[in-house]
Motif scaffolding. Structure first.
Motif, PDB file in Angstrom:
ATOM      1  N   ILE A 126     119.898 -21.210  60.364  1.00  0.00           N
ATOM      2  CA  ILE A 126     119.090 -20.698  59.250  1.00  0.00           C
ATOM      3  C   ILE A 126     119.080 -21.721  58.121  1.00  0.00           C
ATOM      4  O   ILE A 126     118.041 -22.008  57.516  1.00  0.00           O
ATOM      5  CB  ILE A 126     119.644 -19.350  58.754  1.00  0.00           C
ATOM      6  CG1 ILE A 126     119.418 -18.260  59.806  1.00  0.00           C
ATOM      7  CG2 ILE A 126     118.998 -18.962  57.426  1.00  0.00           C
ATOM      8  CD1 ILE A 126     117.970 -17.930  60.058  1.00  0.00           C
ATOM      9  N   ALA A 127     120.242 -22.304  57.832  1.00  0.00           N
ATOM     10  CA  ALA A 127     120.344 -23.307  56.766  1.00  0.00           C
ATOM     11  C   ALA A 127     119.486 -24.524  57.067  1.00  0.00           C
ATOM     12  O   ALA A 127     118.789 -25.046  56.189  1.00  0.00           O
ATOM     13  CB  ALA A 127     121.806 -23.727  56.584  1.00  0.00           C
ATOM     14  N   ARG A 158     116.840 -24.665  58.643  1.00  0.00           N
ATOM     15  CA  ARG A 158     115.419 -24.347  58.530  1.00  0.00           C
ATOM     16  C   ARG A 158     114.957 -24.266  57.084  1.00  0.00           C
ATOM     17  O   ARG A 158     113.769 -24.453  56.797  1.00  0.00           O
ATOM     18  CB  ARG A 158     115.127 -22.999  59.202  1.00  0.00           C
ATOM     19  CG  ARG A 158     115.171 -23.024  60.714  1.00  0.00           C
ATOM     20  CD  ARG A 158     114.786 -21.664  61.271  1.00  0.00           C
ATOM     21  NE  ARG A 158     114.697 -21.687  62.723  1.00  0.00           N
ATOM     22  CZ  ARG A 158     114.154 -20.706  63.437  1.00  0.00           C
ATOM     23  NH1 ARG A 158     113.662 -19.650  62.825  1.00  0.00           N
ATOM     24  NH2 ARG A 158     114.098 -20.796  64.747  1.00  0.00           N
ATOM     25  N   HIS A 159     115.867 -23.968  56.173  1.00  0.00           N
ATOM     26  CA  HIS A 159     115.463 -23.676  54.804  1.00  0.00           C
ATOM     27  C   HIS A 159     116.074 -24.606  53.761  1.00  0.00           C
ATOM     28  O   HIS A 159     116.002 -24.325  52.568  1.00  0.00           O
ATOM     29  CB  HIS A 159     115.818 -22.223  54.462  1.00  0.00           C
ATOM     30  CG  HIS A 159     115.052 -21.219  55.264  1.00  0.00           C
ATOM     31  ND1 HIS A 159     115.518 -20.717  56.464  1.00  0.00           N
ATOM     32  CD2 HIS A 159     113.841 -20.649  55.063  1.00  0.00           C
ATOM     33  CE1 HIS A 159     114.628 -19.857  56.951  1.00  0.00           C
ATOM     34  NE2 HIS A 159     113.601 -19.802  56.126  1.00  0.00           N
ATOM     35  N   ALA A 160     116.692 -25.683  54.196  1.00  0.00           N
ATOM     36  CA  ALA A 160     117.218 -26.699  53.279  1.00  0.00           C
ATOM     37  C   ALA A 160     117.072 -28.055  53.964  1.00  0.00           C
ATOM     38  O   ALA A 160     116.967 -28.130  55.196  1.00  0.00           O
ATOM     39  CB  ALA A 160     118.684 -26.417  52.947  1.00  0.00           C
ATOM     40  N   ALA A 201     122.156 -29.892  54.070  1.00  0.00           N
ATOM     41  CA  ALA A 201     122.708 -28.654  54.627  1.00  0.00           C
ATOM     42  C   ALA A 201     123.884 -28.966  55.538  1.00  0.00           C
ATOM     43  O   ALA A 201     124.895 -28.248  55.549  1.00  0.00           O
ATOM     44  CB  ALA A 201     121.618 -27.903  55.394  1.00  0.00           C
ATOM     45  N   ALA A 246     117.587 -25.505  47.166  1.00  0.00           N
ATOM     46  CA  ALA A 246     117.035 -24.806  48.326  1.00  0.00           C
ATOM     47  C   ALA A 246     117.993 -23.677  48.689  1.00  0.00           C
ATOM     48  O   ALA A 246     119.204 -23.896  48.771  1.00  0.00           O
ATOM     49  CB  ALA A 246     116.861 -25.761  49.503  1.00  0.00           C
ATOM     50  N   TRP A 247     117.449 -22.469  48.887  1.00  0.00           N
ATOM     51  CA  TRP A 247     118.335 -21.338  49.142  1.00  0.00           C
ATOM     52  C   TRP A 247     119.085 -21.495  50.463  1.00  0.00           C
ATOM     53  O   TRP A 247     120.098 -20.850  50.697  1.00  0.00           O
ATOM     54  CB  TRP A 247     117.558 -20.030  49.126  1.00  0.00           C
ATOM     55  CG  TRP A 247     116.816 -19.699  50.385  1.00  0.00           C
ATOM     56  CD1 TRP A 247     115.530 -19.992  50.677  1.00  0.00           C
ATOM     57  CD2 TRP A 247     117.340 -19.001  51.524  1.00  0.00           C
ATOM     58  NE1 TRP A 247     115.198 -19.544  51.926  1.00  0.00           N
ATOM     59  CE2 TRP A 247     116.293 -18.920  52.478  1.00  0.00           C
ATOM     60  CE3 TRP A 247     118.569 -18.444  51.843  1.00  0.00           C
ATOM     61  CZ2 TRP A 247     116.450 -18.306  53.714  1.00  0.00           C
ATOM     62  CZ3 TRP A 247     118.730 -17.842  53.087  1.00  0.00           C
ATOM     63  CH2 TRP A 247     117.679 -17.767  54.000  1.00  0.00           C
ATOM     64  N   GLY A 248     118.602 -22.411  51.336  1.00  0.00           N
ATOM     65  CA  GLY A 248     119.278 -22.638  52.600  1.00  0.00           C
ATOM     66  C   GLY A 248     120.691 -23.179  52.461  1.00  0.00           C
ATOM     67  O   GLY A 248     121.468 -23.138  53.419  1.00  0.00           O
ATOM     68  N   TYR A 249     121.056 -23.677  51.261  1.00  0.00           N
ATOM     69  CA  TYR A 249     122.431 -24.141  51.066  1.00  0.00           C
ATOM     70  C   TYR A 249     123.425 -22.976  51.137  1.00  0.00           C
ATOM     71  O   TYR A 249     124.594 -23.162  51.491  1.00  0.00           O
ATOM     72  CB  TYR A 249     122.575 -24.850  49.719  1.00  0.00           C
ATOM     73  CG  TYR A 249     121.829 -26.157  49.632  1.00  0.00           C
ATOM     74  CD1 TYR A 249     121.978 -27.131  50.613  1.00  0.00           C
ATOM     75  CD2 TYR A 249     120.969 -26.430  48.572  1.00  0.00           C
ATOM     76  CE1 TYR A 249     121.297 -28.336  50.541  1.00  0.00           C
ATOM     77  CE2 TYR A 249     120.284 -27.633  48.491  1.00  0.00           C
ATOM     78  CZ  TYR A 249     120.449 -28.581  49.482  1.00  0.00           C
ATOM     79  OH  TYR A 249     119.768 -29.762  49.408  1.00  0.00           O
ATOM     80  N   GLU A 281     111.468 -16.861  67.590  1.00  0.00           N
ATOM     81  CA  GLU A 281     110.970 -18.163  68.021  1.00  0.00           C
ATOM     82  C   GLU A 281     109.873 -18.038  69.087  1.00  0.00           C
ATOM     83  O   GLU A 281     109.753 -17.004  69.739  1.00  0.00           O
ATOM     84  CB  GLU A 281     112.134 -19.005  68.563  1.00  0.00           C
ATOM     85  CG  GLU A 281     113.183 -19.327  67.517  1.00  0.00           C
ATOM     86  CD  GLU A 281     114.383 -20.070  68.074  1.00  0.00           C
ATOM     87  OE1 GLU A 281     115.035 -20.801  67.307  1.00  0.00           O
ATOM     88  OE2 GLU A 281     114.668 -19.908  69.281  1.00  0.00           O
TER      89      GLU A 281
END
Length: 282
Positions: free
Chosen positions: A78-79, A81-83, A88, A142-145, A196
């Motif tokens: 998830i991280a 993908r978003h950071a 990350a 980035a919220w992925g952190y 996916e």
């Protein structure tokens, strides 16, 4: 051979296998992340199937195992993908530091020496240099952190939790990691179906997934479990900083990139931190 030496060798074996994960991941970048994780974890559980009778573990042990193997990979992907992936990955490599500093809180009779703190700090600095290669962190948040930080905490607390259960006499046999991997792999495949696109694999992809499953997402867990049950988690936590360094060096060798001064500095810091931690006496 002393138990501490055996434990360090087991840990180094796990680290060597985990160092191949990034290279294999690059080679399999076209495979959806959860599908890759699920298939590799299931394949990694296969060597323990002949010991299925040892899969009879307590609910607490089962919960801890799935929490560690599934939770870590779920939040990590998830991280990613978003950071920004490099940053990350750096945040995720806080887990060796968490093992070192959380050991006195979660394990009875373990004290944190100033040398452990120094070694952990040097190791994290070296890991950062190995991963970032001299580039600065992106200024934008980035919220992925947050899931990257969560994945680091999960692996550290899973590792220390398995050691605590072993010390209390309620631990699980190493073979039970096959059960944890199998269940975690099935959960990851469920995430693949939900999140996916459909999976299409070639022969090369299947062979590489097999290597990943038997290595960094299989055999490495068995070695890691043995290391934690026999050795000092503070020392093992610092030794773990060799993972991003070895991973980076392997990527350089495979991709033909140039060895930079940053990798040289990372080598000095990480090897120095590992030697410092190993030499600390209670």
């Amino acid at each position: 051979m002393k138990l501490s030496t055996q434990a360090n060798l087991y840990a180094l074996g796990a680290i060597a296998l985990w160092a191949t994960l990034a290279t294999l991941g690059v080679a399999l970048s076209q495979v959806p992340a959860f599908a890759l994780t699920g298939l590799a974890l299931i394949i990694g559980s296969v060597p323990t199937w002949g010991h299925w009778r040892r899969w009879r573990v307590s609910r607490a042990a089962l919960a801890l195992g799935v929490y560690g193997l599934f939770g870590f990979h779920f939040l990590l992907f998830i991280a990613l993908r978003h950071a920004p992936p490099v940053q990350a990955n750096l945040v995720n490599y806080l887990w060796p530091l968490f093992i070192v500093v959380l050991a006195p809180l979660l394990l009875p009779g373990v004290r944190l020496r100033s040398a452990h703190v120094l070694a952990a700090g040097l190791g994290f600095l070296g890991a950062g240099l190995a991963i970032l290669g001299g580039h600065s962190l992106e200024a934008a948040w980035a919220w992925g952190y947050l899931p990257a930080l969560g994945s680091a905490l999960i692996w550290a607390t899973f590792s220390l939790g398995s050691r605590r259960m072993a010390q209390s006499g309620k631990g699980f046999p190493t073979a039970a990691l096959g059960l944890f991997g199998l269940i975690s792999g099935l959960l990851a495949l469920a995430c693949h179906v939900w999140l996916e696109p459909p999976l299409h694999l070639g022969l090369r992809d299947g062979l590489l997934i097999g290597v990943m499953g038997l290595g960094p997402l299989g055999g490495a867990f068995l070695l890691w479990d043995r290391a934690l049950k026999l050795g000092d988690p503070r020392t093992i936590g610092v030794l773990s900083y060799l993972t991003p360094l070895a991973s980076t060096l392997l990527l350089i060798a495979v991709t033909g990139r140039t060895l930079t001064i940053w990798i040289g500095l990372a080598t000095v810091l990480i090897v120095g931190a590992a030697l410092l931690a190993v030499r600390v006496k209670d």
